[in-house]
Design a protein around this motif. Structure first.
Motif, PDB file in Angstrom:
ATOM      1  N   SER A  90       0.832  -1.210   0.000  1.00 41.91           N
ATOM      2  CA  SER A  90       0.000   0.000   0.000  1.00 41.91           C
ATOM      3  C   SER A  90       0.865   1.258   0.000  1.00 41.91           C
ATOM      4  O   SER A  90       0.381   2.335  -0.350  1.00 41.91           O
ATOM      5  CB  SER A  90      -0.927  -0.003   1.221  1.00 41.91           C
ATOM      6  OG  SER A  90      -0.174   0.166   2.412  1.00 41.91           O
ATOM      7  N   MET A 185      -2.416   2.428   7.286  1.00 43.85           N
ATOM      8  CA  MET A 185      -3.705   2.041   6.697  1.00 43.85           C
ATOM      9  C   MET A 185      -3.832   0.518   6.770  1.00 43.85           C
ATOM     10  O   MET A 185      -3.052  -0.198   6.145  1.00 43.85           O
ATOM     11  CB  MET A 185      -3.775   2.492   5.228  1.00 43.85           C
ATOM     12  CG  MET A 185      -4.060   3.956   5.051  1.00 43.85           C
ATOM     13  SD  MET A 185      -5.751   4.319   5.519  1.00 43.85           S
ATOM     14  CE  MET A 185      -5.865   6.042   5.079  1.00 43.85           C
ATOM     15  N   ASP A 186      -4.780   0.065   7.531  1.00 40.87           N
ATOM     16  CA  ASP A 186      -4.982  -1.376   7.673  1.00 40.87           C
ATOM     17  C   ASP A 186      -6.482  -1.605   7.873  1.00 40.87           C
ATOM     18  O   ASP A 186      -7.097  -0.995   8.762  1.00 40.87           O
ATOM     19  CB  ASP A 186      -4.194  -1.897   8.878  1.00 40.87           C
ATOM     20  CG  ASP A 186      -4.162  -3.418   8.888  1.00 40.87           C
ATOM     21  OD1 ASP A 186      -5.064  -4.037   8.280  1.00 40.87           O
ATOM     22  OD2 ASP A 186      -3.242  -3.985   9.503  1.00 40.87           O
ATOM     23  N   ARG A 187      -7.058  -2.487   7.041  1.00 44.84           N
ATOM     24  CA  ARG A 187      -8.513  -2.697   7.158  1.00 44.84           C
ATOM     25  C   ARG A 187      -8.884  -3.286   8.503  1.00 44.84           C
ATOM     26  O   ARG A 187     -10.031  -3.191   8.932  1.00 44.84           O
ATOM     27  CB  ARG A 187      -9.029  -3.572   6.015  1.00 44.84           C
ATOM     28  CG  ARG A 187      -8.531  -4.997   6.010  1.00 44.84           C
ATOM     29  CD  ARG A 187      -9.216  -5.804   4.905  1.00 44.84           C
ATOM     30  NE  ARG A 187      -8.854  -5.330   3.583  1.00 44.84           N
ATOM     31  CZ  ARG A 187      -9.732  -4.812   2.745  1.00 44.84           C
ATOM     32  NH1 ARG A 187     -10.990  -4.694   3.103  1.00 44.84           N
ATOM     33  NH2 ARG A 187      -9.353  -4.394   1.553  1.00 44.84           N
ATOM     34  N   GLU A 214      -5.782   9.568  -1.081  1.00 44.28           N
ATOM     35  CA  GLU A 214      -6.425   8.851   0.015  1.00 44.28           C
ATOM     36  C   GLU A 214      -7.300   9.778   0.858  1.00 44.28           C
ATOM     37  O   GLU A 214      -8.313   9.343   1.406  1.00 44.28           O
ATOM     38  CB  GLU A 214      -5.359   8.197   0.900  1.00 44.28           C
ATOM     39  CG  GLU A 214      -4.696   7.011   0.214  1.00 44.28           C
ATOM     40  CD  GLU A 214      -3.594   6.409   1.045  1.00 44.28           C
ATOM     41  OE1 GLU A 214      -3.791   5.313   1.598  1.00 44.28           O
ATOM     42  OE2 GLU A 214      -2.523   7.047   1.143  1.00 44.28           O
ATOM     43  N   ASP A 227      -7.552  -3.364  -4.386  1.00 39.08           N
ATOM     44  CA  ASP A 227      -6.719  -3.162  -3.205  1.00 39.08           C
ATOM     45  C   ASP A 227      -5.290  -3.588  -3.542  1.00 39.08           C
ATOM     46  O   ASP A 227      -5.053  -4.708  -3.977  1.00 39.08           O
ATOM     47  CB  ASP A 227      -7.273  -3.984  -2.038  1.00 39.08           C
ATOM     48  CG  ASP A 227      -6.637  -3.613  -0.718  1.00 39.08           C
ATOM     49  OD1 ASP A 227      -7.374  -3.182   0.177  1.00 39.08           O
ATOM     50  OD2 ASP A 227      -5.399  -3.751  -0.599  1.00 39.08           O
ATOM     51  N   SER A 228      -4.324  -2.689  -3.325  1.00 39.63           N
ATOM     52  CA  SER A 228      -2.942  -2.984  -3.717  1.00 39.63           C
ATOM     53  C   SER A 228      -2.329  -4.086  -2.870  1.00 39.63           C
ATOM     54  O   SER A 228      -1.380  -4.736  -3.295  1.00 39.63           O
ATOM     55  CB  SER A 228      -2.094  -1.719  -3.608  1.00 39.63           C
ATOM     56  OG  SER A 228      -2.083  -1.272  -2.258  1.00 39.63           O
ATOM     57  N   SER A 232      -8.149  -7.474  -3.578  1.00 40.96           N
ATOM     58  CA  SER A 232      -9.615  -7.510  -3.592  1.00 40.96           C
ATOM     59  C   SER A 232     -10.161  -6.343  -4.417  1.00 40.96           C
ATOM     60  O   SER A 232      -9.526  -5.293  -4.523  1.00 40.96           O
ATOM     61  CB  SER A 232     -10.161  -7.434  -2.162  1.00 40.96           C
ATOM     62  OG  SER A 232      -9.833  -6.200  -1.585  1.00 40.96           O
ATOM     63  N   ALA A 234     -13.407  -3.802  -5.439  1.00 42.63           N
ATOM     64  CA  ALA A 234     -14.671  -3.199  -5.010  1.00 42.63           C
ATOM     65  C   ALA A 234     -15.194  -2.375  -6.180  1.00 42.63           C
ATOM     66  O   ALA A 234     -14.509  -1.472  -6.658  1.00 42.63           O
ATOM     67  CB  ALA A 234     -14.465  -2.322  -3.784  1.00 42.63           C
ATOM     68  N   ARG A 249     -15.582   8.791   6.188  1.00 48.76           N
ATOM     69  CA  ARG A 249     -14.972   7.559   6.703  1.00 48.76           C
ATOM     70  C   ARG A 249     -13.463   7.742   6.894  1.00 48.76           C
ATOM     71  O   ARG A 249     -12.889   7.297   7.891  1.00 48.76           O
ATOM     72  CB  ARG A 249     -15.224   6.417   5.723  1.00 48.76           C
ATOM     73  CG  ARG A 249     -16.594   5.826   5.859  1.00 48.76           C
ATOM     74  CD  ARG A 249     -16.681   4.999   7.127  1.00 48.76           C
ATOM     75  NE  ARG A 249     -17.994   4.408   7.307  1.00 48.76           N
ATOM     76  CZ  ARG A 249     -18.308   3.620   8.322  1.00 48.76           C
ATOM     77  NH1 ARG A 249     -17.409   3.363   9.267  1.00 48.76           N
ATOM     78  NH2 ARG A 249     -19.511   3.123   8.429  1.00 48.76           N
ATOM     79  N   CYS A 250     -12.831   8.402   5.926  1.00 54.12           N
ATOM     80  CA  CYS A 250     -11.383   8.598   6.002  1.00 54.12           C
ATOM     81  C   CYS A 250     -11.028   9.497   7.191  1.00 54.12           C
ATOM     82  O   CYS A 250     -10.100   9.217   7.952  1.00 54.12           O
ATOM     83  CB  CYS A 250     -10.898   9.222   4.690  1.00 54.12           C
ATOM     84  SG  CYS A 250      -9.114   9.332   4.597  1.00 54.12           S
ATOM     85  N   TYR A 253     -11.369   7.598  10.307  1.00 57.53           N
ATOM     86  CA  TYR A 253     -10.275   6.626  10.481  1.00 57.53           C
ATOM     87  C   TYR A 253      -9.019   7.330  10.993  1.00 57.53           C
ATOM     88  O   TYR A 253      -8.360   6.869  11.951  1.00 57.53           O
ATOM     89  CB  TYR A 253     -10.001   5.932   9.151  1.00 57.53           C
ATOM     90  CG  TYR A 253      -8.896   4.910   9.232  1.00 57.53           C
ATOM     91  CD1 TYR A 253      -9.141   3.640   9.726  1.00 57.53           C
ATOM     92  CD2 TYR A 253      -7.592   5.227   8.832  1.00 57.53           C
ATOM     93  CE1 TYR A 253      -8.124   2.704   9.824  1.00 57.53           C
ATOM     94  CE2 TYR A 253      -6.574   4.299   8.927  1.00 57.53           C
ATOM     95  CZ  TYR A 253      -6.842   3.028   9.420  1.00 57.53           C
ATOM     96  OH  TYR A 253      -5.841   2.112   9.518  1.00 57.53           O
TER      97      TYR A 253
END
Lengths: 292, 618
Positions: A90, A185-187, A214, A227-228, A232, A234, A249-250, A253
């Protein structure tokens, strides 16, 4: 292309690491330790007691106050600076990439530390819990090694922040200044990673490097966002409503990351690759207390 | 919903390419991002709005698919069922396949039967889950083609296979069948849909069923051949009797031609003229006509072609032979005086040997006595005697038996008067069925005609000389009538000149012999003669010449429509069953409404909306 220009390196030599917590080093350095030692910098007086080195009696005080006082001096120690760079895929995003930006930040801090006779331990955090590091570097003679090591670093693998930091905390338990440069950045969230970082006793810094995309994507239309890190996909119809929701959301976060850092005594510095690197190092890092 | 042309539904497959083209056209850009979990959360946040947005964005696609669906439905002839009855239905569809249903006076030149089949198709399509329909084809007899079923395909196939037959219409047996179905329905309402032009007589009362009459046809004026007969004169000459009639408001003025079937050669032609509703009778002499199949044709055209032609097979008649056995009497010596053309010995034969030597005879007159072993003959007259061993016995005599009554309608006693008949003495006959007695007295029959499988016999139980019978006008009348009656019937091996379609075609053959019949329409059929030596072909449903092949050689038979009821082609607005009038109810089979026009209108509206949207988006 080198990470840092020579002109810039000269400017860095005028800076030094500003550590709030001074830790005992293994060698004498340029750092003034709280340990009263034998350096020439006066620190304080105290009542003489039997056994004290008579050489440190302050005869002028005795003459004025008729009391035996011993002069205390700061002990000079070397400072350990740990530079932890997140190299997950990422980070390999943007122009310049976040990784390049992070490596330059780490290189600059490391160079400043070497110039200040600190021990510098650069480390690349690889997934799952691998840490690539050349070990401690000391002295300006190691600057080339430091820069060379960082220049060769490339992005690979998923996010290994949490496991890497846990391993670091358990094996190295670094003291001194610990600087983590990552996009954080981590889901799954970065709480666990930050907790692992906070287990280290030194001054903790987290430089969060983001790409402007971002924080403000500024796109609209039909996208398949890949997703790098995990590949995945979206499928997103980016509309102003979705964009606003993304920004919310960002923001939430980043606020959560900031809160987590505060709770753990980690000083967090957020930046984007749009911020000129020189400005970040010469101004922002100084104002935020990492350099002086 | 059902479809008149379901084959077009395959066009719905075009929706696949439309959807593919739509999505190809959307150009979805693939983009690598550091991480997409924040996007996923953002999508989640806007899911409800996204659904609506997707719908709106896909509106063009939806409109295109809707238009395609509507267009395909319209092409496929989508029909909607309008039945509103709640419970399952029991429906009997009675489809008329008589000759008049072949009249092509429908829309686009369709026959009445074709229109009836289409209406029947609608009724079948209108069947819902649980409904049952029975299909009965009717001409002069009913035939259950499909018993009660809900299988629409089976009903459709059976209806499609129904063909017009050159027969009349008689619903009386169909009504008997329907009555049994009413009983079997056990309280459930039975719907009867009669699809016909109504050319039939009152078939009798039909209670317990809801009867709907759906009439077909529009043409009313017609002329047709209603009777055809070969009349063989007493002297052996023959003529062809033809009756042509006008049905409707137009007078009859047409040429009737007589043709030989082979080569369609014209033999004779006569003008037939009659006022509206009148009849024209024509005779064509056949003396100079060679035996063979003949056709009578009403030249010109009218809506009903089936009754404009009739056929017969003309044959030369072999002379009939007779013999008188016994002592003889002055009144019966030469029977040819009563019916010309008969041949027989000039004198009575006194012995049974002489009778046998006379060879095969068609008629024997036994005057006063019967030999113990009488020769076989198809006809006999027993004068004051009875055959030995037969069912008829002589039980003594009676004197002066008075005449009680006589049959005035029997062909043998027709036009004869018996009130002044005096008989001195007569045999008292027993064993005669009451129906065979022609002249009766309180003491026994005075004249009887008894028919058995082997023989037709006239009994005169008294001596002619001991009565005044020979002196009365009744005597020659009875004799002439009796001889006509005897010889009007075919002998074994005789062939009929013509049949009405539907009547069985019979031939006498050796037992086990095979008769091959090639009907005017259809393929050759083989019929085997049974133990009685008769081969019967019953499927003479079509008028025309039937080619025959038997051990005796090739032959032919003719069948013609010859039904006045069918020739009266005017469609009836109602029919009566047991005195109850059933008015025409075409709506009984309009269960389905064709949706083509509304579908096309909606489709055009959709195209307009799509065009507006497209213009706005551009």
């Amino acid at each position: 292309m080198p990470l840092l220009e020579k002109e810039f390196l000269k400017r860095l030599e005028r800076l030094e690491i500003a550590a709030r917590k001074v830790r005992r080093g293994v060698r004498r350095g340029e750092r003034i330790s709280r340990r009263r030692g034998s350096s020439v910098e006066f620190a304080d007086h105290r009542q003489y007691s039997v056994g004290d080195d008579l050489r440190f009696l302050d005869w002028s005080v005795y003459a004025r106050l008729d009391r035996l006082m011993v002069k205390l001096f700061h002990d000079e120690e070397d400072l350990a600076v740990h530079l932890l760079v997140d190299t997950s895929r990422s980070m390999d995003y943007g122009e310049p990439t976040k990784l390049l930006y992070a490596l330059r930040v780490a290189a600059a801090i490391g160079y400043v530390a070497l110039a200040g006779q600190c021990r510098v331990r650069p480390a690349l955090l690889r997934a799952p819990d691998r840490i690539e590091s050349p070990g401690y570097l000391r002295g300006m003679g190691s600057a080339e090694r430091l820069l060379g090591f960082l220049e060769r670093a490339g992005a690979e693998g998923p996010n290994g922040l949490r496991d890497g930091l846990r391993r670091l905390a358990s094996e190295v338990r670094p003291k001194g200044v610990v600087v983590l440069v990552s996009d954080l950045m981590d889901r799954d969230g970065v709480d666990a990673a930050l907790s692992a970082l906070a287990r280290n006793p030194g001054d903790l810094f987290a430089v969060q490097v983001l790409d402007p995309f971002e924080t403000d994507p500024g796109i609209e239309g039909e996208f398949r966002l890949v997703d790098s890190e995990d590949g995945s996909r979206a499928e997103v119809s980016v509309t102003p409503e979705v964009l606003a929701a993304y920004r919310r959301r960002c923001g939430a976060y980043l606020a959560a990351v900031d809160g987590a850092c505060r709770r753990r005594g980690i000083r967090r510095l957020e930046t984007t690759t749009a911020v000129p690197f020189e400005k970040l190092v010469l101004e922002v890092l100084r104002t935020r207390g990492l350099l002086r | 919903m059902s479809f008149l042309a379901p084959g077009f539904l395959w066009l719905m497959a075009l929706s696949g390419p439309i959807v593919l083209l739509y999505f190809f056209r959307q150009r979805q850009e693939e983009r690598v991002v550091p991480t997409n979990f924040l996007w996923a959360q953002a999508i989640q946040d806007t899911r409800t709005a996204a659904v609506l947005r997707k719908f709106l964005r896909s509106l063009l696609l939806l409109l295109q698919l809707a238009f395609l669906a509507l267009a395909v439905l319209a092409l496929a002839g989508a029909t909607a069922t309008l039945w509103s009855s709640g419970s399952a239905r029991l429906v009997v569809a009675v489809l008329d396949r008589s000759a008049s249903m072949g009249i092509a006076d429908g829309e686009g030149g369709r026959t009445r039967l074709a229109a009836a089949k289409e209406a029947l198709g609608n009724a079948v399509e209108g069947l819902r889950e649980g409904d049952r329909m029975m299909l009965v084809a009717v001409d002069e007899r009913p035939e259950v083609l499909v018993p009660f079923t809900g299988e629409k395909d089976r009903l459709r196939r059976a209806a499609a296979a129904v063909e017009v037959r050159d027969l009349g219409t008689d619903l009386s047996e169909a009504v008997v069948l329907l009555r049994s179905q009413v009983t079997a329905a056990a309280g459930r309402a039975l719907e009867v849909i009669v699809l016909s032009d109504g050319a039939f007589e009152d078939p009798g009362v039909l209670e317990g069923a809801e009867v709907s009459f759906v009439p077909f046809g529009s043409a009313a004026d017609n002329e047709g051949i209603t009777a055809l007969r070969v009349d063989r004169g007493a002297g052996g000459g023959a003529s062809l009797f033809v009756s042509a009639e006008s049905f409707g408001a137009k007078p009859l003025s047409r040429t009737v031609s007589l043709r030989r079937v082979e080569g369609d050669r014209l033999i004779d032609a006569r003008e037939a003229a009659a006022p509206p509703g009148g009849q024209a009778v024509l005779f064509f002499p056949l003396e100079s006509v060679e035996p063979g199949p003949l056709e009578v044709r009403l030249e010109g055209s009218d809506p009903f072609a089936a009754d404009d032609r009739a056929w017969c097979v003309f044959r030369s008649e072999a002379p009939r032979r007779y013999a008188v056995y016994g002592k003889g009497n002055r009144w019966i010596r030469d029977l040819s005086t009563f019916r010309p053309g008969l041949e027989g010995p000039p004198e009575p034969l006194a012995t049974s040997d002489a009778l046998r030597k006379a060879g095969p005879v068609d008629l024997v007159v036994y005057d006063g006595e019967v030999p113990p072993d009488p020769p076989p003959s198809r006809a006999a007259i027993y004068i004051r005697c009875v055959p030995p061993g037969g069912p008829v016995r002589a039980a003594g005599t009676v004197e002066f038996p008075p005449v009680l009554d006589w049959s005035r309608t029997h062909p043998v006693t027709r036009h004869a008067e018996f009130s002044d008949l005096l008989v001195v003495e007569a045999l008292r006959l027993e064993g005669l069925p009451p129906a065979s007695v022609l002249v009766d007295s309180p003491r026994g029959p005075l004249l009887a005609l008894h028919k058995t499988q082997e023989q037709t016999a006239l009994y005169i139980p008294f001596e002619l000389d001991r009565s005044n019978f020979p002196l009365r006008l009744a005597f020659p009348l009875v004799m002439a009538n009796a001889l006509d009656h005897f010889f009007s019937e075919s002998r074994p091996g005789d062939e009929e000149d013509l049949l009405r379609s539907g009547e069985p075609l019979e031939r006498v053959l050796p037992v086990g012999g095979v008769l091959e019949v090639t009907p005017p329409k259809g393929t050759r059929v083989s019929v085997t003669a049974g133990p009685t030596g008769r081969a019967a072909f019953r499927d003479t449903f079509h008028a025309g010449i039937y080619r025959l092949k038997s051990p005796a050689g090739p032959g032919a038979a003719a069948a013609s429509l010859l039904r006045r009821g069918e020739s009266a082609i005017a469609p009836r607005p109602r029919f009566e069953a047991g005195g109850v009038k059933h008015e025409a109810r075409p709506e009984a089979v309009r269960a389905n409404v064709l949706l083509r026009d509304p579908l096309l209108l909606i489709g055009l509206a959709i195209l307009s909306i799509e065009w507006l949207l497209w213009v706005r988006r551009r």
